[in-house]
Design a protein around this motif. Structure first.
Motif, PDB file in Angstrom:
ATOM      1  N   LEU A 119       0.894  -1.321   0.148  1.00  0.00           N
ATOM      2  CA  LEU A 119       0.394   0.168  -0.399  1.00  0.00           C
ATOM      3  C   LEU A 119       0.756   1.266   0.328  1.00  0.00           C
ATOM      4  O   LEU A 119       1.601   1.551   0.900  1.00  0.00           O
ATOM      5  CB  LEU A 119      -0.648  -0.115   1.559  1.00  0.00           C
ATOM      6  CG  LEU A 119      -1.651  -1.244   0.987  1.00  0.00           C
ATOM      7  CD1 LEU A 119      -2.840  -1.092   2.609  1.00  0.00           C
ATOM      8  CD2 LEU A 119      -2.727  -1.229   0.157  1.00  0.00           C
TER       9      LEU A 119
ATOM     10  N   PHE B 184       0.349   4.827   1.035  1.00  0.00           N
ATOM     11  CA  PHE B 184      -0.034   5.691   1.532  1.00  0.00           C
ATOM     12  C   PHE B 184       0.188   7.270   1.631  1.00  0.00           C
ATOM     13  O   PHE B 184       1.143   7.464   1.258  1.00  0.00           O
ATOM     14  CB  PHE B 184      -0.104   5.785   3.200  1.00  0.00           C
ATOM     15  CG  PHE B 184      -0.864   3.957   4.126  1.00  0.00           C
ATOM     16  CD1 PHE B 184       0.115   3.320   3.598  1.00  0.00           C
ATOM     17  CD2 PHE B 184      -2.133   4.149   4.362  1.00  0.00           C
ATOM     18  CE1 PHE B 184      -0.641   2.029   4.038  1.00  0.00           C
ATOM     19  CE2 PHE B 184      -3.054   2.836   4.637  1.00  0.00           C
ATOM     20  CZ  PHE B 184      -2.141   2.095   4.389  1.00  0.00           C
TER      21      PHE B 184
ATOM     22  N   TYR C  70       3.794  -7.456   5.868  1.00  0.00           N
ATOM     23  CA  TYR C  70       4.231  -6.261   5.193  1.00  0.00           C
ATOM     24  C   TYR C  70       5.251  -5.361   6.729  1.00  0.00           C
ATOM     25  O   TYR C  70       4.813  -5.299   7.912  1.00  0.00           O
ATOM     26  CB  TYR C  70       3.315  -5.337   4.829  1.00  0.00           C
ATOM     27  CG  TYR C  70       2.661  -6.143   3.750  1.00  0.00           C
ATOM     28  CD1 TYR C  70       1.558  -6.801   4.380  1.00  0.00           C
ATOM     29  CD2 TYR C  70       2.812  -5.624   2.743  1.00  0.00           C
ATOM     30  CE1 TYR C  70       0.845  -7.583   3.036  1.00  0.00           C
ATOM     31  CE2 TYR C  70       2.065  -6.256   1.479  1.00  0.00           C
ATOM     32  CZ  TYR C  70       0.951  -7.501   1.896  1.00  0.00           C
ATOM     33  OH  TYR C  70       0.435  -7.810   0.777  1.00  0.00           O
TER      34      TYR C  70
ATOM     35  N   TYR D  65       5.837  -1.431   7.747  1.00  0.00           N
ATOM     36  CA  TYR D  65       5.930   0.259   7.609  1.00  0.00           C
ATOM     37  C   TYR D  65       6.175   1.101   8.244  1.00  0.00           C
ATOM     38  O   TYR D  65       6.986   0.330   9.687  1.00  0.00           O
ATOM     39  CB  TYR D  65       4.293   0.497   7.309  1.00  0.00           C
ATOM     40  CG  TYR D  65       3.220  -0.639   5.409  1.00  0.00           C
ATOM     41  CD1 TYR D  65       3.061  -1.398   5.966  1.00  0.00           C
ATOM     42  CD2 TYR D  65       3.022   0.346   5.138  1.00  0.00           C
ATOM     43  CE1 TYR D  65       1.878  -2.645   5.330  1.00  0.00           C
ATOM     44  CE2 TYR D  65       2.591  -0.042   3.969  1.00  0.00           C
ATOM     45  CZ  TYR D  65       2.020  -1.386   3.817  1.00  0.00           C
ATOM     46  OH  TYR D  65       1.482  -2.404   3.056  1.00  0.00           O
TER      47      TYR D  65
ATOM     48  N   LEU E   3       2.565   6.357   6.113  1.00  0.00           N
ATOM     49  CA  LEU E   3       3.082   5.372   6.043  1.00  0.00           C
ATOM     50  C   LEU E   3       4.076   5.011   4.327  1.00  0.00           C
ATOM     51  O   LEU E   3       3.387   5.615   3.550  1.00  0.00           O
ATOM     52  CB  LEU E   3       1.915   4.321   6.247  1.00  0.00           C
ATOM     53  CG  LEU E   3       0.937   3.851   7.786  1.00  0.00           C
ATOM     54  CD1 LEU E   3       0.165   5.012   7.875  1.00  0.00           C
ATOM     55  CD2 LEU E   3       1.256   2.868   7.779  1.00  0.00           C
TER      56      LEU E   3
ATOM     57  N   PHE F 225       5.662   1.800   3.332  1.00  0.00           N
ATOM     58  CA  PHE F 225       6.322   0.389   2.783  1.00  0.00           C
ATOM     59  C   PHE F 225       7.628   0.683   3.209  1.00  0.00           C
ATOM     60  O   PHE F 225       9.026   0.757   2.728  1.00  0.00           O
ATOM     61  CB  PHE F 225       6.032   0.425   2.003  1.00  0.00           C
ATOM     62  CG  PHE F 225       6.517  -1.274   1.153  1.00  0.00           C
ATOM     63  CD1 PHE F 225       7.436  -1.493   0.537  1.00  0.00           C
ATOM     64  CD2 PHE F 225       5.947  -2.563   1.578  1.00  0.00           C
ATOM     65  CE1 PHE F 225       8.187  -2.868   0.209  1.00  0.00           C
ATOM     66  CE2 PHE F 225       6.457  -3.512   0.994  1.00  0.00           C
ATOM     67  CZ  PHE F 225       7.573  -3.270   0.255  1.00  0.00           C
TER      68      PHE F 225
ATOM     69  N   LEU G 115       5.421   0.027  11.707  1.00  0.00           N
ATOM     70  CA  LEU G 115       3.970  -0.794  12.192  1.00  0.00           C
ATOM     71  C   LEU G 115       3.751  -2.342  11.305  1.00  0.00           C
ATOM     72  O   LEU G 115       4.838  -2.429  10.042  1.00  0.00           O
ATOM     73  CB  LEU G 115       2.713  -0.281  11.015  1.00  0.00           C
ATOM     74  CG  LEU G 115       2.450   1.621  12.330  1.00  0.00           C
ATOM     75  CD1 LEU G 115       1.377   2.365  11.071  1.00  0.00           C
ATOM     76  CD2 LEU G 115       1.200   0.787  13.252  1.00  0.00           C
TER      77      LEU G 115
END
Lengths: 111, 116
Positions: free
Chosen positions: A99, A101, B33, B35, B43, B45, B91
């Protein structure tokens, strides 16, 4: 990965409908549009996902125009607990689904 | 029905020290994942695991960062010789599998790292 742009912050009164728009100028054909909600000191939480037209679930509606260059998340009758940051990362339909963001949109619900 | 858990919740370290951050994904989730969220930023990656393999490490900011996953479950993110710019919330997220259109990612609460 496609970039998203969102307004930074918006206030709304409790009980109102809130619409948050996100730009997806570089969205790819295989990308879905997802929306996440993040409360302070928590990880993001998935709200809704769509490819085009309209999607509705128990908490929100998502409107995506035919060109898919934007999307609008609609929260009906917001409450104080809807105060959060909202993100609209695109997600590829294949591959690793990472993702991307953006900075998100802070929504503050006022009593 | 446990969600994604991360430990520690907070970590304060001195510049130059190594740190290890742990993620326990939801049982049965094959995709994992990492982050990073810096103050006032979205956020970012870092790395993706499918099982124990990491086919996408493209988000790791430098060679001081590494991660591994064992038994298709627990993952550890290691930062060597920490710098002040490493201060952020890290995260972890997991999903039942990657590559599908409808696999949402479930996030943990994060580890707040402060490098003094």
């Amino acid at each position: 990965l496609a970039k998203t742009t969102q307004p930074i912050s918006m206030d709304s009164y409790e009980g109102q409908e809130v619409n948050i728009t996100c730009s997806h100028n570089n969205i790819a054909t295989n990308d879905y549009i997802t929306w996440y909600q993040q409360f302070p000191s928590q990880g993001p939480r998935f709200i809704i996902q769509g490819y085009k037209t309209k999607v509705t679930n128990e908490v929100a509606s998502l409107f995506i125009p035919a060109d898919r260059k934007s999307s609008t998340l609609s929260l009906p009758r917001v409450s104080l607990s809807d105060t959060a940051v909202y993100y609209c990362p695109p997600k590829t339909a294949y591959g690793n689904n990472r993702l991307a963001f953006g900075k998100g949109n802070q929504v503050v619900v006022i009593p | 029905g446990a969600g994604v858990s991360q430990s520690p919740s907070n970590k304060v370290t001195e510049k130059g020290k190594d740190v290890e951050l742990r993620c326990d994904p939801i049982s049965g989730h094959t995709a994992l994942y990492w982050y990073r969220q810096s103050l006032g930023q979205g956020l970012e990656f870092l790395i993706y695991f499918q099982g124990n393999s990491a086919p996408d490490k493209s988000g790791l900011p430098s060679d001081r960062f590494s991660a591994e996953r064992t038994g298709g479950s627990v993952s550890t993110l290691t930062i060597q010789r920490t710098q002040q710019e490493d201060s952020a919330v890290y995260l972890c997220a997991s999903s039942s599998l990657a590559g599908g259109a409808y696999n949402e990612q479930f996030f943990g609460p994060g580890t707040r790292l402060t490098v003094l």
